[in-house]
Write a protein that holds these residues in place. Sequence first.
Motif, mmCIF file in Angstrom:
data_model
loop_
_atom_site.group_PDB
_atom_site.id
_atom_site.type_symbol
_atom_site.label_atom_id
_atom_site.label_comp_id
_atom_site.label_asym_id
_atom_site.label_seq_id
_atom_site.Cartn_x
_atom_site.Cartn_y
_atom_site.Cartn_z
ATOM 1 N N THR A 119 -20.873 16.215 -25.472
ATOM 2 C CA THR A 119 -21.267 15.876 -26.845
ATOM 3 C C THR A 119 -20.020 15.704 -27.718
ATOM 4 O O THR A 119 -18.915 16.132 -27.346
ATOM 5 N N ILE A 120 -20.224 15.107 -28.900
ATOM 6 C CA ILE A 120 -19.113 14.920 -29.849
ATOM 7 C C ILE A 120 -18.421 16.249 -30.126
ATOM 8 O O ILE A 120 -17.182 16.349 -30.125
ATOM 9 N N GLU A 121 -19.231 17.289 -30.355
ATOM 10 C CA GLU A 121 -18.671 18.597 -30.731
ATOM 11 C C GLU A 121 -17.740 19.141 -29.649
ATOM 12 O O GLU A 121 -16.738 19.789 -29.940
ATOM 13 N N LYS A 122 -18.073 18.868 -28.404
ATOM 14 C CA LYS A 122 -17.292 19.456 -27.305
ATOM 15 C C LYS A 122 -16.096 18.608 -26.893
ATOM 16 O O LYS A 122 -15.064 19.146 -26.499
ATOM 17 N N VAL A 123 -16.238 17.267 -26.930
ATOM 18 C CA VAL A 123 -15.190 16.446 -26.298
ATOM 19 C C VAL A 123 -14.402 15.548 -27.243
ATOM 20 O O VAL A 123 -13.380 14.996 -26.833
ATOM 21 N N SER A 124 -14.830 15.390 -28.482
ATOM 22 C CA SER A 124 -14.138 14.455 -29.373
ATOM 23 C C SER A 124 -12.656 14.832 -29.515
ATOM 24 O O SER A 124 -12.314 15.981 -29.797
ATOM 25 N N GLY A 125 -11.790 13.851 -29.241
ATOM 26 C CA GLY A 125 -10.346 14.070 -29.349
ATOM 27 C C GLY A 125 -9.731 14.847 -28.202
ATOM 28 O O GLY A 125 -8.526 15.096 -28.179
ATOM 29 N N LYS A 126 -10.548 15.198 -27.203
ATOM 30 C CA LYS A 126 -10.058 16.028 -26.095
ATOM 31 C C LYS A 126 -9.855 15.180 -24.835
ATOM 32 O O LYS A 126 -10.436 14.110 -24.688
ATOM 33 N N THR A 127 -9.053 15.722 -23.922
ATOM 34 C CA THR A 127 -8.927 15.136 -22.587
ATOM 35 C C THR A 127 -9.623 16.061 -21.604
ATOM 36 O O THR A 127 -9.352 17.263 -21.570
ATOM 37 N N VAL A 128 -10.533 15.492 -20.829
ATOM 38 C CA VAL A 128 -11.305 16.247 -19.838
ATOM 39 C C VAL A 128 -10.775 15.896 -18.452
ATOM 40 O O VAL A 128 -10.588 14.717 -18.136
ATOM 41 N N VAL A 129 -10.528 16.910 -17.647
ATOM 42 C CA VAL A 129 -10.171 16.678 -16.238
ATOM 43 C C VAL A 129 -11.414 17.007 -15.413
ATOM 44 O O VAL A 129 -11.971 18.095 -15.528
ATOM 45 N N LEU A 130 -11.873 16.046 -14.617
ATOM 46 C CA LEU A 130 -13.187 16.154 -13.976
ATOM 47 C C LEU A 130 -13.105 15.933 -12.467
ATOM 48 O O LEU A 130 -12.484 14.978 -12.001
ATOM 49 N N THR A 131 -13.761 16.808 -11.714
ATOM 50 C CA THR A 131 -13.986 16.554 -10.291
ATOM 51 C C THR A 131 -15.464 16.777 -9.992
ATOM 52 O O THR A 131 -16.061 17.732 -10.491
ATOM 53 N N THR A 132 -16.062 15.867 -9.214
ATOM 54 C CA THR A 132 -17.487 15.973 -8.866
ATOM 55 C C THR A 132 -17.656 15.713 -7.373
ATOM 56 O O THR A 132 -16.749 15.213 -6.703
ATOM 57 N N THR A 133 -18.840 16.026 -6.863
ATOM 58 C CA THR A 133 -19.098 15.887 -5.427
ATOM 59 C C THR A 133 -18.966 14.437 -4.969
ATOM 60 O O THR A 133 -18.414 14.154 -3.905
ATOM 61 N N ASN A 134 -19.493 13.499 -5.768
ATOM 62 C CA ASN A 134 -19.607 12.115 -5.293
ATOM 63 C C ASN A 134 -18.852 11.091 -6.135
ATOM 64 O O ASN A 134 -18.144 10.244 -5.602
ATOM 65 N N GLY A 135 -19.005 11.163 -7.447
ATOM 66 C CA GLY A 135 -18.494 10.100 -8.313
ATOM 67 C C GLY A 135 -16.983 9.959 -8.286
ATOM 68 O O GLY A 135 -16.450 8.848 -8.140
ATOM 69 N N THR A 136 -16.268 11.074 -8.413
ATOM 70 C CA THR A 136 -14.806 10.963 -8.428
ATOM 71 C C THR A 136 -14.278 10.570 -7.043
ATOM 72 O O THR A 136 -13.267 9.885 -6.925
ATOM 73 N N HIS A 137 -14.999 10.950 -6.013
ATOM 74 C CA HIS A 137 -14.654 10.557 -4.628
ATOM 75 C C HIS A 137 -14.718 9.031 -4.499
ATOM 76 O O HIS A 137 -13.774 8.389 -4.006
ATOM 77 N N ALA A 138 -15.816 8.441 -4.961
ATOM 78 C CA ALA A 138 -15.979 6.976 -4.884
ATOM 79 C C ALA A 138 -14.892 6.271 -5.686
ATOM 80 O O ALA A 138 -14.348 5.240 -5.267
ATOM 81 N N LEU A 139 -14.560 6.826 -6.842
ATOM 82 C CA LEU A 139 -13.547 6.209 -7.700
ATOM 83 C C LEU A 139 -12.187 6.211 -7.000
ATOM 84 O O LEU A 139 -11.481 5.186 -6.981
ATOM 85 N N HIS A 140 -11.822 7.329 -6.385
ATOM 86 C CA HIS A 140 -10.506 7.397 -5.742
ATOM 87 C C HIS A 140 -10.403 6.447 -4.556
ATOM 88 O O HIS A 140 -9.335 5.876 -4.311
#
Length: 239
Positions: free
Chosen positions: A91-112
């Motif tokens: 949400t805006i409150e949690k992520v606005s202006g922030k950098t998130v580092v994310l790892t997931t089971t499937n999505g980040t695997h496909a991207l790499h």
Amino acid sequence: MTAKALDVCLTPALIPLYNVSDYVVVVIDIFRATSSICYGIENGAEAIIPVSEVEECAAYREKGLNYLIAAERDGKVVEGFDFGNSPFSYTIEKVSGKTVVLTTTNGTHALHLSRSAKKIVIGSFLNLTALCNWLKTQQENILLVCAGWKNNFNLEDTLFAGAVVEQLKSSGFILDDPAIAANDLFQIGKSNIGQYLSKTSHGERLKKLGIEKDIEFCLQVDLTTAIPVLDGDRLVKLV
């Protein structure tokens, strides 16, 4: 002008069969990574850095900068991380202006696995029309990469690929067989996507975790217009 290809890779296990460097790639992980990424970028996240491994993600905490670190495995938040890949964490409150580092089971695997592409963008029902309008302007072959589930085929990513094919098929693209099959699947499910996808194995997995609201959220069409694009190692808003 040479006709452009619109191809669908039904699981990351099949990516080696494509010459990825010939394509603009759309990474699709409807439940839930790419939906959450689209929502986070729409809500002002400065960047989302996708990484393959939990350990890589945790290492960002040691960098001493103000990263939010997010890790999901098998549908659950990994212990010790700020959050996982529920869209309600972006949400805006949690992520606005922030950098998130994310790892997931499937999505980040496909991207790499798609990193040699001419460009990588992120697709979800949330940004479907904005994404398709942009894809229509590209003078490149397009490969829709379905993240699937642990390298296996899944319904929700393939159905979304079919929704993209539906919007692009009259724009002069040549479809491969998986693209035709994905579009046929979309024809079956389009009148009630939620009901059609209620039988998916990943949907059942998420229901067991008590997060049906995430499923409903991820099936909203055109909630956002932002298109996340990979710039170096960071997903940022396409301008």
